[in-house]
Write a protein that holds these residues in place. Sequence first.
Motif, short mmCIF file in Angstrom:
data_model
loop_
_atom_site.label_atom_id
_atom_site.label_comp_id
_atom_site.label_asym_id
_atom_site.label_seq_id
_atom_site.Cartn_x
_atom_site.Cartn_y
_atom_site.Cartn_z
N HIS B 203 -9.05 3.01 3.73
CA HIS B 203 -7.93 3.88 4.45
C HIS B 203 -7.04 2.17 5.65
O HIS B 203 -6.15 2.69 5.92
CB HIS B 203 -8.30 5.23 5.97
CG HIS B 203 -7.72 5.24 6.76
ND1 HIS B 203 -6.96 4.52 7.71
CD2 HIS B 203 -6.73 6.28 6.71
CE1 HIS B 203 -6.51 5.56 8.77
NE2 HIS B 203 -5.82 6.41 7.90
N ASP B 204 -8.01 2.20 6.57
CA ASP B 204 -7.50 1.30 7.63
C ASP B 204 -6.69 0.25 6.70
O ASP B 204 -5.62 -0.54 7.46
CB ASP B 204 -8.92 0.36 8.56
CG ASP B 204 -9.72 1.36 9.94
OD1 ASP B 204 -9.02 1.89 9.14
OD2 ASP B 204 -10.24 0.18 10.68
N LEU B 205 -7.26 -0.83 5.45
CA LEU B 205 -6.92 -1.61 4.77
C LEU B 205 -5.77 -1.64 4.62
O LEU B 205 -4.40 -1.61 4.97
CB LEU B 205 -7.34 -2.20 3.58
CG LEU B 205 -8.02 -2.84 3.94
CD1 LEU B 205 -9.65 -3.35 2.52
CD2 LEU B 205 -8.10 -4.11 4.71
N SER B 207 -3.10 1.28 5.85
CA SER B 207 -2.64 1.24 7.04
C SER B 207 -2.37 -0.06 7.64
O SER B 207 -0.88 -0.07 8.20
CB SER B 207 -2.65 2.03 7.90
OG SER B 207 -4.40 2.22 8.50
N ILE B 208 -3.28 -1.02 7.34
CA ILE B 208 -2.18 -2.05 7.63
C ILE B 208 -1.80 -2.63 6.78
O ILE B 208 -1.31 -4.10 7.12
CB ILE B 208 -3.73 -3.20 8.41
CG1 ILE B 208 -4.57 -2.86 7.57
CG2 ILE B 208 -3.57 -2.72 9.34
CD1 ILE B 208 -5.47 -3.83 7.90
N GLY B 209 -0.84 -2.29 5.53
CA GLY B 209 -0.50 -2.88 4.75
C GLY B 209 -1.16 -4.18 3.72
O GLY B 209 -0.42 -5.12 2.89
N ALA B 210 -2.29 -3.43 3.40
CA ALA B 210 -2.78 -4.38 2.12
C ALA B 210 -2.24 -3.46 1.31
O ALA B 210 -2.30 -2.75 1.05
CB ALA B 210 -4.48 -4.18 2.29
N THR B 211 -2.18 -4.40 0.27
CA THR B 211 -1.67 -3.88 -0.93
C THR B 211 -3.16 -3.61 -1.71
O THR B 211 -4.10 -3.45 -2.00
CB THR B 211 -1.38 -5.26 -1.97
OG1 THR B 211 -2.35 -6.36 -1.78
CG2 THR B 211 0.42 -5.56 -1.35
N PHE B 214 -5.41 -5.82 -3.48
CA PHE B 214 -6.15 -6.24 -2.11
C PHE B 214 -7.36 -5.56 -2.03
O PHE B 214 -8.92 -5.89 -2.14
CB PHE B 214 -5.52 -6.75 -1.16
CG PHE B 214 -5.99 -7.28 -0.08
CD1 PHE B 214 -6.38 -8.71 0.20
CD2 PHE B 214 -6.41 -6.56 0.89
CE1 PHE B 214 -6.86 -9.28 1.30
CE2 PHE B 214 -7.43 -7.37 2.69
CZ PHE B 214 -7.27 -8.52 2.35
#
Lengths: 217, 288
Positions: B203-205, B207-211, B214
């Motif tokens: 979830h965190d990844l 929402s911080i813009g991880a593809t 990734f």
Amino acid sequence: MISFDNVTYTYPNGMGVFNVHIRILPGEFSFLIGPSGAGKTTLIKLIYMDLFPDKGEVHVNRFASNKIKKRKIPHLRRDIGMIFQNFNLLYDRNLFENVALPLHVVGCDRKEIHDRVMALLIEVGLDDKAEFFPHELSGGEQQRGCIARGLVKDPDIILADEPTGNLDPSTAMQIIQLLERINKKGTAVLMTTHNYRLIKELGHRFIEIKDGIIQHQ
Amino acid sequence: MSKLLFLFHEGFRNVWRHKLTAVTAIMSVFLVLLVIGIFIVIQQNSHHLIDRIRSEYKIEVFFENEATDSEAQESIELMKSLDGIQSVKLITKQDALNIYQNEFGEDLNEMLGFNPLPASAVIMLEKSGNTEVNVEPLIRELNQLPNVGEVVYEGTLIRRVEYFYNTSLRIITYIAIGLLIITIIVISNTVKLSVYAKQDLIHDLRSIGATKLFIKTPFIIEGMLEGMIGALLAIISILLVVHGSNAYFNDLVTFNIEFNLIGIAWILIIAVIIGFIGSYRGIRVLLK
Ligand SMILES: Nc1ncnc2c1ncn2[C@@H]1O[C@H](COP(=O)(O)OP(=O)(O)OP(=O)(O)O)[C@@H](O)[C@H]1O
Ligand SMILES: [Mg+2]
């Protein structure tokens, strides 16, 4: 910077936000206030495009909700510093690694990551706790850690969804003061809260929402 | 580069965090690859045996009595052009006489005043590796050649041996495929567990813009790592067993069991593939 033009989003159960008009300018500090279930998190999700409007448009920087391609969404999110309501720090890694996470995502090198993370931990006053795991930190420290993580990419806007939710009033006040300090350096801040008493004296803009409808802004 | 390092670190961390399930997955990969490795060893070495048996597959062609050696030689030239024949050796009427004399101690020519033995040819078949040897068509062709009187061969032996050999190979292949499918399911389940346990990170990844790539890569690395560890254990065990039995059976058999680089490479390739497919199935829950 952020604009909602007549935005409606309805969950299958009929709840949601309705006909929302909001404009947030660069460098602005605003509170999004309303009781539990009013639709604050829904608005935040519409901003970082986790949800898309049924009607109307959301614009964030150069991205528009009705035009953005799915694979561009990560790019939009990289310009936003997120501080979540439910999700705090990750318990499987220490504070340093938590704050570093957004930098790994964009592929910074080790030195850059180290310098950037330490600078922010100093900023939020946690540089001596870099090696601590989240369960070794107090609630207020964890929340400051989250803010450091939200800031680490030097975003032009911080979305803070209820960052003071589980904190006592004085710790909550410290968090707000920290956000104010960041805001003074030019970062726009949008913070949600249901605690009107906490913020009424502060003199910032506030947007009030109730049952999904904007009451005042 | 540092991105890749981070992703590998996350993958290793996943394995480490779910040690128990990871050990289960690694053990099942290990056992399956051990069995498959043994199959590979059998497959790579059975040619010693099958070749020996196939060398019994000689075909003898007896020419008609009145055919001269040179007529026989002409037919032999024709035989050499047929498919599946490795070599043909002419046994002249005189050779036959000599063989008879050697075996029975009597000179037929002297006894009868003429040589009653026909010229013949001994045909060695091509060794065709793992493919089935089917001699029936060849026999038919041989029978049609000029001057050929009689063709003698071990039809039943050939059929039985070939049938047994091919059926065994097929059964082994089915078992191996079955085992591979089971392992893929085991790996995909461990990865799935790991994905569920990492909901907050995912979830965190997000929402911080991880593809997506990734986010998925560490889980894929996790599955492949489990595959590789299982494969290494299997390879080491097979090497130990092969070396041990070579030392032990040294006096009993004439050949050494081989387990060469090709076998090792196969096991590694299989491990990578099942690791990849397994983890890919495991992260399907992430594809939203
Ligand atoms: N995934 C969902 N499916 C259905 N309804 C939802 C969903 N998420 C939120 N809602 C409903 O939408 C309304 C607004 O929810 P939202 O999370 O935006 O409230 P909020 O203002 O953030 O509340 P809180 O202060 O408790 O966080 C609520 O009534 C909620 O029940
Ligand atoms: Mg909320």
